[in-house]
Design a protein around this motif. Sequence first.
Motif, PDB file in Angstrom:
ATOM      1  N   ASN A 173       0.916  -1.188   0.158  1.00 12.92           N
ATOM      2  CA  ASN A 173      -0.050   0.204   0.137  1.00 12.92           C
ATOM      3  C   ASN A 173       0.868   1.146   0.016  1.00 12.92           C
ATOM      4  OD1 ASN A 173      -2.438  -1.681   2.355  1.00 12.92           O
ATOM      5  ND2 ASN A 173      -2.779  -1.198   0.182  1.00 12.92           N
ATOM      6  N   TRP A 174       0.268   2.343  -0.507  1.00 12.87           N
ATOM      7  CA  TRP A 174       0.912   3.696  -0.483  1.00 12.87           C
ATOM      8  C   TRP A 174       0.836   3.952   0.796  1.00 12.87           C
ATOM      9  CZ3 TRP A 174      -0.341   8.322   1.346  1.00 12.87           C
ATOM     10  CH2 TRP A 174       0.194   9.476   0.749  1.00 12.87           C
ATOM     11  N   HIS A 175       0.031   3.799   1.803  1.00 15.59           N
ATOM     12  CA  HIS A 175       0.048   4.268   3.047  1.00 15.59           C
ATOM     13  C   HIS A 175       1.048   3.553   3.870  1.00 15.59           C
ATOM     14  CE1 HIS A 175      -2.842   0.972   4.267  1.00 15.59           C
ATOM     15  NE2 HIS A 175      -2.039   0.877   5.176  1.00 15.59           N
ATOM     16  N   CYS A 176       1.608   2.238   3.746  1.00 12.12           N
ATOM     17  CA  CYS A 176       2.447   1.476   4.155  1.00 12.12           C
ATOM     18  C   CYS A 176       3.808   2.247   3.992  1.00 12.12           C
ATOM     19  CB  CYS A 176       2.530   0.122   3.725  1.00 12.12           C
ATOM     20  SG  CYS A 176       1.188  -0.836   4.450  1.00 12.12           S
ATOM     21  N   VAL A 177       4.295   2.736   2.878  1.00  9.53           N
ATOM     22  CA  VAL A 177       5.574   3.214   2.495  1.00  9.53           C
ATOM     23  C   VAL A 177       5.613   4.946   2.905  1.00  9.53           C
ATOM     24  CG1 VAL A 177       6.109   1.726   0.609  1.00  9.53           C
ATOM     25  CG2 VAL A 177       4.828   3.932   0.076  1.00  9.53           C
TER      26      VAL A 177
ATOM     27  N   GLY B 149       3.177   6.149   5.646  1.00  5.30           N
ATOM     28  CA  GLY B 149       2.711   6.347   6.954  1.00  5.30           C
ATOM     29  C   GLY B 149       1.659   7.526   6.983  1.00  5.30           C
ATOM     30  N   ARG B 150       1.263   7.614   5.862  1.00 12.59           N
ATOM     31  CA  ARG B 150       0.272   8.956   5.666  1.00 12.59           C
ATOM     32  C   ARG B 150      -1.033   8.187   5.190  1.00 12.59           C
ATOM     33  NH1 ARG B 150       2.209  13.930   5.910  1.00 12.59           N
ATOM     34  NH2 ARG B 150       4.125  14.131   6.172  1.00 12.59           N
ATOM     35  N   ASN B 151      -2.264   8.994   5.596  1.00 14.22           N
ATOM     36  CA  ASN B 151      -3.679   8.737   4.975  1.00 14.22           C
ATOM     37  C   ASN B 151      -3.511   8.902   3.521  1.00 14.22           C
ATOM     38  OD1 ASN B 151      -6.416   9.057   4.298  1.00 14.22           O
ATOM     39  ND2 ASN B 151      -6.925   8.952   6.584  1.00 14.22           N
ATOM     40  N   PRO B 152      -4.050   7.971   2.767  1.00 13.01           N
ATOM     41  CA  PRO B 152      -3.921   8.215   1.165  1.00 13.01           C
ATOM     42  C   PRO B 152      -5.034   9.345   0.944  1.00 13.01           C
ATOM     43  CG  PRO B 152      -4.815   6.236   1.657  1.00 13.01           C
ATOM     44  CD  PRO B 152      -4.385   6.502   2.877  1.00 13.01           C
ATOM     45  N   GLU B 153      -6.106   9.680   1.738  1.00 17.13           N
ATOM     46  CA  GLU B 153      -6.910  10.384   1.312  1.00 17.13           C
ATOM     47  C   GLU B 153      -6.547  11.856   1.652  1.00 17.13           C
ATOM     48  OE1 GLU B 153     -10.737   9.427   2.754  1.00 17.13           O
ATOM     49  OE2 GLU B 153     -10.834   7.194   1.646  1.00 17.13           O
TER      50      GLU B 153
ATOM     51  N   ASP C  74       1.975   9.031  15.143  1.00 17.47           N
ATOM     52  CA  ASP C  74       2.837  10.266  15.532  1.00 17.47           C
ATOM     53  C   ASP C  74       4.127  10.179  14.789  1.00 17.47           C
ATOM     54  OD1 ASP C  74       1.442  10.797  17.704  1.00 17.47           O
ATOM     55  OD2 ASP C  74       2.466   9.735  19.138  1.00 17.47           O
ATOM     56  N   LEU C  75       4.597   8.989  14.017  1.00 19.07           N
ATOM     57  CA  LEU C  75       5.645   8.761  13.153  1.00 19.07           C
ATOM     58  C   LEU C  75       5.307   8.675  11.623  1.00 19.07           C
ATOM     59  CD1 LEU C  75       8.058   7.161  15.475  1.00 19.07           C
ATOM     60  CD2 LEU C  75       8.178   9.443  15.052  1.00 19.07           C
ATOM     61  N   CYS C  76       5.811   9.311  10.820  1.00 21.20           N
ATOM     62  CA  CYS C  76       5.420   8.964   9.445  1.00 21.20           C
ATOM     63  C   CYS C  76       6.635   8.927   8.506  1.00 21.20           C
ATOM     64  CB  CYS C  76       4.171   9.812   8.976  1.00 21.20           C
ATOM     65  SG  CYS C  76       4.708  11.582   8.863  1.00 21.20           S
ATOM     66  N   ASP C  77       6.444   8.984   7.063  1.00 21.09           N
ATOM     67  CA  ASP C  77       7.544   9.118   6.200  1.00 21.09           C
ATOM     68  C   ASP C  77       8.901   8.251   6.627  1.00 21.09           C
ATOM     69  OD1 ASP C  77       6.157  10.919   4.827  1.00 21.09           O
ATOM     70  OD2 ASP C  77       6.469  12.454   6.196  1.00 21.09           O
ATOM     71  N   PRO C  78       8.473   6.823   6.568  1.00 23.02           N
ATOM     72  CA  PRO C  78       9.830   5.967   6.680  1.00 23.02           C
ATOM     73  C   PRO C  78      10.543   6.273   5.620  1.00 23.02           C
ATOM     74  CG  PRO C  78       7.919   4.514   6.196  1.00 23.02           C
ATOM     75  CD  PRO C  78       7.515   6.156   6.318  1.00 23.02           C
ATOM     76  N   ALA C  79      11.816   5.970   6.009  1.00 19.92           N
ATOM     77  CA  ALA C  79      12.917   5.883   4.773  1.00 19.92           C
ATOM     78  C   ALA C  79      13.544   4.498   4.376  1.00 19.92           C
ATOM     79  CB  ALA C  79      14.353   6.754   5.208  1.00 19.92           C
ATOM     80  N   ILE C  80      13.062   3.557   5.383  1.00 17.02           N
ATOM     81  CA  ILE C  80      13.431   1.948   5.454  1.00 17.02           C
ATOM     82  C   ILE C  80      12.028   1.200   5.296  1.00 17.02           C
ATOM     83  CG2 ILE C  80      15.062   0.329   6.299  1.00 17.02           C
ATOM     84  CD1 ILE C  80      16.782   2.298   4.934  1.00 17.02           C
ATOM     85  N   MET C  81      12.430   0.010   4.604  1.00 17.72           N
ATOM     86  CA  MET C  81      11.524  -1.027   4.658  1.00 17.72           C
ATOM     87  C   MET C  81      12.322  -2.304   4.868  1.00 17.72           C
ATOM     88  SD  MET C  81       8.939  -2.643   1.815  1.00 17.72           S
ATOM     89  CE  MET C  81       7.587  -1.533   2.058  1.00 17.72           C
ATOM     90  N   LYS C  82      11.955  -3.196   5.903  1.00 14.16           N
ATOM     91  CA  LYS C  82      12.584  -4.297   5.919  1.00 14.16           C
ATOM     92  C   LYS C  82      11.826  -5.395   5.539  1.00 14.16           C
ATOM     93  CE  LYS C  82      16.113  -2.861   9.370  1.00 14.16           C
ATOM     94  NZ  LYS C  82      17.035  -3.373  10.581  1.00 14.16           N
ATOM     95  N   VAL C  83      12.371  -6.259   4.647  1.00 14.79           N
ATOM     96  CA  VAL C  83      11.535  -7.251   4.165  1.00 14.79           C
ATOM     97  C   VAL C  83      12.006  -8.658   4.526  1.00 14.79           C
ATOM     98  CG1 VAL C  83      10.350  -8.377   1.872  1.00 14.79           C
ATOM     99  CG2 VAL C  83      10.845  -5.615   2.158  1.00 14.79           C
ATOM    100  N   TYR C  84      10.907  -9.394   4.915  1.00 17.37           N
ATOM    101  CA  TYR C  84      11.173 -10.918   5.434  1.00 17.37           C
ATOM    102  C   TYR C  84      11.072 -11.803   4.085  1.00 17.37           C
ATOM    103  CZ  TYR C  84      11.461  -9.802  10.341  1.00 17.37           C
ATOM    104  OH  TYR C  84      11.883  -9.156  11.530  1.00 17.37           O
TER     105      TYR C  84
END
Length: 223
Positions: free
Chosen positions: A44-48, A50-54, A61-71
């Motif tokens: 999802n867009w909101h996953c990458v 941290g913001r409401n897509p609408e 409290d925290l948004c705009d992550p710079a890193i994703m860790k994938v298993y």
Amino acid sequence: MIHNLSLSSVFIELYITEESPKPIAIGTAFTIKPNTPDWFLITNWHCVTGRNPETNNPISDLCDPAIMKVYFHAKNKIGKWEIVTINLINENGQKLWIEHNRGSEIDVVAIKINPLESIELYDLCASINGNDLIVEPSDNCSIIGFPKGLSYGGKFPIWKTGHIATDYQIDWNNLPLFYIDATTRKGMSGSPVVSIKDGLCHFDGNNLISGRFIRFMGVYSGR
């Protein structure tokens, strides 16, 4: 035998920076290789963001992550996982994912994956053999993800079963979106949603074909 859809759905964690001690969010993604030499991770867009897509407002409290860790699955080792760090933005602050041409209105993104020798990728598209399958309200559907981060056998996803709750062919508020009736939880955002039918199945064009068919329905976005 482990279902290919279980293998293609993967657990993700989102971090503000690589040095962050804990994730700001968790979710689900899945891997595809859609008739190209390239692999992509879909979520999802909101996953990458941290913001409401609408509204574009922060979800917490925290948004705009710079890193994703994938298993990801370890190479030739079913039941073992390799945690791979994927950058979501570059050194200039530019996003490294692909959005729909309507932007965040469509709560889905694709991230190009560079295959590594240490991981095994599984193509969700390889399981789909019924995209002309007729689906109707009240038909079953499966959401394959990680409710509240729950998994089994390590990091295999949970299959949640629900029902299609609206006519799939009718857009909602001018969006290609439909509703399902299912018990879903945080952590399932980005999960693939499929319809699986067995027996004599009805296809577009009034064809009746016997067998087991899987139709990709979309990407689970939220409650």
